[in-house]
Design a protein around this motif. Structure first.
Motif, PDB file in Angstrom:
ATOM      1  N   SER A  37       0.834  -1.199   0.000  1.00 47.39           N
ATOM      2  CA  SER A  37       0.000   0.000   0.000  1.00 47.39           C
ATOM      3  C   SER A  37       0.872   1.253   0.000  1.00 47.39           C
ATOM      4  CB  SER A  37      -0.898  -0.020   1.234  1.00 47.39           C
ATOM      5  OG  SER A  37      -1.357   1.255   1.544  1.00 47.39           O
ATOM      6  N   ARG A  91     -11.799   4.149  14.779  1.00 42.40           N
ATOM      7  CA  ARG A  91     -12.773   3.048  14.863  1.00 42.40           C
ATOM      8  C   ARG A  91     -13.599   3.224  16.130  1.00 42.40           C
ATOM      9  NH1 ARG A  91     -11.208  -0.884  10.899  1.00 42.40           N
ATOM     10  NH2 ARG A  91     -13.161  -1.897  11.402  1.00 42.40           N
ATOM     11  N   GLU A 123     -19.131   1.957  10.375  1.00 46.20           N
ATOM     12  CA  GLU A 123     -18.250   0.885   9.916  1.00 46.20           C
ATOM     13  C   GLU A 123     -18.964  -0.447  10.182  1.00 46.20           C
ATOM     14  OE1 GLU A 123     -14.938   0.016   8.012  1.00 46.20           O
ATOM     15  OE2 GLU A 123     -15.093   2.037   8.819  1.00 46.20           O
ATOM     16  N   GLN A 260     -27.385   2.201  12.754  1.00 47.56           N
ATOM     17  CA  GLN A 260     -27.081   3.215  11.756  1.00 47.56           C
ATOM     18  C   GLN A 260     -26.800   4.536  12.452  1.00 47.56           C
ATOM     19  OE1 GLN A 260     -26.851   2.382   8.535  1.00 47.56           O
ATOM     20  NE2 GLN A 260     -26.092   4.425   8.106  1.00 47.56           N
ATOM     21  N   GLU A 263     -24.802  10.567   9.160  1.00 45.45           N
ATOM     22  CA  GLU A 263     -23.594  11.132   8.581  1.00 45.45           C
ATOM     23  C   GLU A 263     -23.843  12.601   8.287  1.00 45.45           C
ATOM     24  OE1 GLU A 263     -22.846   8.588   5.295  1.00 45.45           O
ATOM     25  OE2 GLU A 263     -22.264   6.962   6.614  1.00 45.45           O
TER      26      GLU A 263
END
Lengths: 364, 107
Positions: A37, A91, A123, A260, A263
């Motif tokens: 990466s 996270r 996530e 959920q 956002e």
């Protein structure tokens, strides 16, 4: 003690892999972590997870290579006790806590784990705290006859991106080993519960979430109750946000969960609707466990007293994550699960328990 | 649905899961009876380690990829559960739904 080192490649599914390695006491070497990466090596949350494991155990050795693309982990004994840990905000705390649920049961002393960070995120692999508290933990509690000592308290809620949430996880230790699990009938949904929460936002928002979620679910069942939890001031972190967690319970004691978060720029109604529809999707998949509870239950089946464990899961619950998990189990414990496809389209998984005893406790 | 079931029969889940020559995604698609093209593609990528070759895996950011998949999944879910027939079908999973309607037996 001198066991053969097991090698793995890649950093995906790292948390469960290391938890299994700790339980089996096998040293592992993980290589090729994002080695091709642009930004190679371990991420901060992965290192943080390693540090957390180090805090929960005694005598663990972690050696990370210079480039961070490989590391060696030699697990020590699981001690538990009072542990505090700051999780990076990349996270949600579920990422750190969920793989450790079963680990803490086999600790030397009861665990009191305080985690700080983001309490829920979108996530898919990070379990939100509400789902943990209202679906995963009650299910484990019932299957393993654990008392009320198994508890998760949400002291502060923390939304992305700044986090600032705080939870306290209390976990007892098992005296000898875990009981066997036989779950063959998922039953049918008889009620739906949920929690709509918000941080630093007008209380009207949560009502709008509840309204739209009920709009989707009420035609199926009248027994839908969604609690609201509005946090402000000291009760939450710095970022504003809102989220919904829904749990459908069946008359056979199984539960399906969906979560959920809002956002940026998303309307509360959309969050409610999306979450409710995700719940419908999980209910359609069926089986006795949803994907949040699955790893814990499968690990529990593996460790239980030496008898045949049986569980029915939905066809769509067989994912690549599960395949990785099963291969890890085979590599670390040498056990395979057996599969049987049922006429209903569900899959029956069986495995013989290891008869894993809480050796850490006996040493005391 | 019938076709799907038949396709699935071809591969034994047990064997696929513990066959380490397949990567997990391949194992799942193999089991679901999808083509084997995926497997060949992946192999091509792997055994070439030319110094100047940019590997395909490195060029796509896994986080971006995950986001895209999640976005698509979201759309799919929203669409699927707006359809009346799908909602009707789900009724039998709730205790309020009639079991006789679709001939499912209760236990």
């Amino acid at each position: 003690m001198s066991q053969v080192q097991v090698r793995f490649r890649g950093c995906e599914h790292l948390t469960h892999r290391l938890a299994l390695a700790t339980l089996s006491g096998t040293p592992v070497r993980v290589e090729g972590i994002r080695s091709d990466s642009v930004d190679p090596g371990l991420r901060d949350y992965e290192v943080s997870y390693l540090r957390l494991l180090e805090k929960l155990t005694n005598g663990s050795v972690i050696e990370i290579s210079y480039t961070g693309t490989s590391f060696v982990y030699r697990p020590g004994t699981i001690t538990g006790g009072r542990v505090e840990h700051d999780c990076p905000t990349g996270r949600a705390v579920g990422y750190f806590l969920e793989p450790l649920l079963l680990l803490c049961l086999f600790a030397k002393t009861p665990t009191s784990l305080t985690l700080r960070g983001v309490t829920a995120s979108n996530e898919p692999s990070d379990v939100g705290v509400d789902v943990l508290r209202t679906s995963v933990l009650p299910f484990l509690k019932k299957q393993y006859n654990l008392g009320d000592e198994l508890e998760l308290r949400i002291l502060k809620r923390g939304a992305e991106p700044d986090g600032g949430g705080e939870i306290n996880f209390l976990c007892p230790v098992v005296k000898t080993s875990l009981p066997t699990i036989r779950l063959t009938d998922p039953g049918r949904v008889f009620r739906i519960r949920g929690i709509a929460s918000s941080t630093r936002i007008s209380p009207a928002t949560v009502n709008r979430i509840v309204e739209s979620a009920r709009g989707v679910l009420n035609r199926f069942i009248p027994d839908v109750f969604i609690y609201t939890d509005v946090r402000r001031g000291d009760e939450c972190g710095k970022s504003p946000g809102f989220s919904l967690a829904l749990v459908a319970e069946t008359n056979r004691g199984c539960s399906y969960a969906a979560q959920q978060c809002g956002e940026a720029g998303q309307a509360p109604e959309d969050v409610g609707e999306l979450c409710a529809k995700q719940l419908l999707q999980v209910i359609e998949m069926g089986g006795c466990v949803d994907h949040f509870t699955q790893p814990s239950i499968l690990t529990g089946m593996l460790l239980s007293s030496e008898d045949v464990n049986q569980i029915v899961i939905g066809h769509d619950n067989i994912t690549s994550q599960l395949v990785v998990f099963l291969r890890d189990v085979k590599a670390l414990f040498g056990r395979e699960y057996r599969f049987k496809e049922l006429d209903t389209g569900h899959i029956e998984m069986t495995c013989l328990g290891k008869g894993y005893l809480n050796v850490n406790r006996r040493l005391q | 649905a019938q076709r799907l079931v038949q396709a699935r029969r071809r591969v034994d889940l047990q064997r696929v899961v513990y066959d380490l020559s397949l990567n997990p995604e391949e194992a799942i698609s193999r089991w679901n009876g999808e083509g084997e093209m995926g497997a060949e593609d992946a192999e091509e990528d792997n055994d070439d380690d030319d110094f100047f070759r940019v590997t395909k895996k490195g060029s796509t950011d896994p986080t971006l990829e995950r986001k895209r998949v999640a976005e698509e999944y979201k759309k799919h879910i929203l669409e699927k559960w707006s359809k009346e027939e799908n909602l009707q079908r789900l009724q039998s999973k709730f205790i309020t739904g009639s079991l006789l309607q679709d001939g499912e037996a209760d236990t």
